[in-house]
Enzyme design. Sequence first.
Site: not given
Length: 494
Positions: A201, A302
């Site tokens: 991320e 995710e």
Amino acid sequence: MGLGQSNMAAAATKKDFLKVEGEQITLHGKPIILKGTAIGGWMNMENFITGFAGHEHQARAALKEVLGTKKYDFFFDKFLQYFFGEDDAKFFASLGLNCIRIPINYHHFEDDLNPRVFKKEGLKHLDRVIDLCAKHGIYTIIDLHSAPGGQNFDWHSDNPTHKALFYEHKDFQDRTVLIWEHLARHYKDNTWVAGYNPLNEPSDEKHTRLVAFYDRVEKAIRAIDPNHILFLDGNTFAADLRHFGKPLPNSVYTCHDYSIYGFPNPPSLYEGSKEQIDFHKDSFKSKTEYMRKHKGPVWVGEFGPVYQNAEDGFDNWEHINDTRFDVLKLQLGIYSKAQASWSIWLYKDVGFQGMIYAGEDTAYVKLLKDFLRKKKNLAADKWGVDDRSVRHLFQPLEEWLETSAPSFKERYPSSWGVEGHLSRLVRNILLSEELVKEFAGFFKDKTYDELEELAKSFEFAQCTQRTRLNEILKADSKRSGEKSNRAVMSEKGD
């Protein structure tokens, strides 16, 4: 050297590695879809997963002060040992799933006061788990969840600030490249490692610096290890690939795809309306536009709901969870149609989101029960927060900030809004890091036997299964186009 690495190194050939071919990940030229989870909260700890407050390095420092170095080292070695063992690998394989993403924190490999000097013990547990997974036909993806300087400005990168300094200081990037070179040397011959996820991320406000780093780290890894796939997260928390150019070779570009209907305070409960279904389809389509444009594979790194329990103050908490399971099934259906690989977040925790979780009668959960409730009531953690109990305090401040500086609405990332930035600074940093002292106090004067019992609370035998979640994942593993673990092991000749 890990057991799996030493056993496979001599026999491994280029054809035994997973490879990107067009829109597919393949083994021996045949498509394979990677379906699995992540061992979050293990080699990269997060506050909502294992119940501490603040950031990992803060909680560790406070525990070392309370316990002393010897007890501290003993406790965390036992924690890493019990958190994932052979019974976990057996259970995971029994669901028909075939891949586990392993988030890691750079602190396991070097210290900030002794950078570029790799710790001898840094690979001990990572080797052990990769080998256990290989034994049971499970691929692993190594994910650098926390890089020096913070590749994003959130708790899950162990970044105590609200700045992603990784992009501001070349030294942080240099050290990260060295870490990946270190890992590439160690795992370059291990065919059960599906690949490397260089940054989790990442969030580069200027968008260009991340792209440049990916170009750099790809060359550094390939110079040592030309065979493993790179799994490259999009910018701004794996949601934005608009500024990326031509894909790097043998790379999978990834998105994270959490649904607002899987978290507290959604626009409404999910009911399966056409509007809600289209919302999820459009979201996935937008996040994967780059992959479709360049005709590459899709890996959803995710996704997944959080769940309520009887103590959360909702009379209909079970129905709420039913709606979130329905969201999950919808998303899995969308991924299946797209032939996308996926990794649900997450495998194990203290009862918030995991496929399994430390049971209520374990020493760890009993010790921290009141503290966990306090954190939840204060909305001290960021993830899946229900801020109803503190909303009346923060709303006037949000209005004041927005009136005083209207540009707050455009502050990066703009999707957070004023509320997201304010809560990050006040609750998730200022308040949460102060609560670290209270958390560490629960461990004061614990004996070695008591510390082992606390760590053992995460052992598979002491965990509770989230049965319906696991049934949904098991059913999805049987969808057409999926290779079974047994078939993969047979083709690999192990």
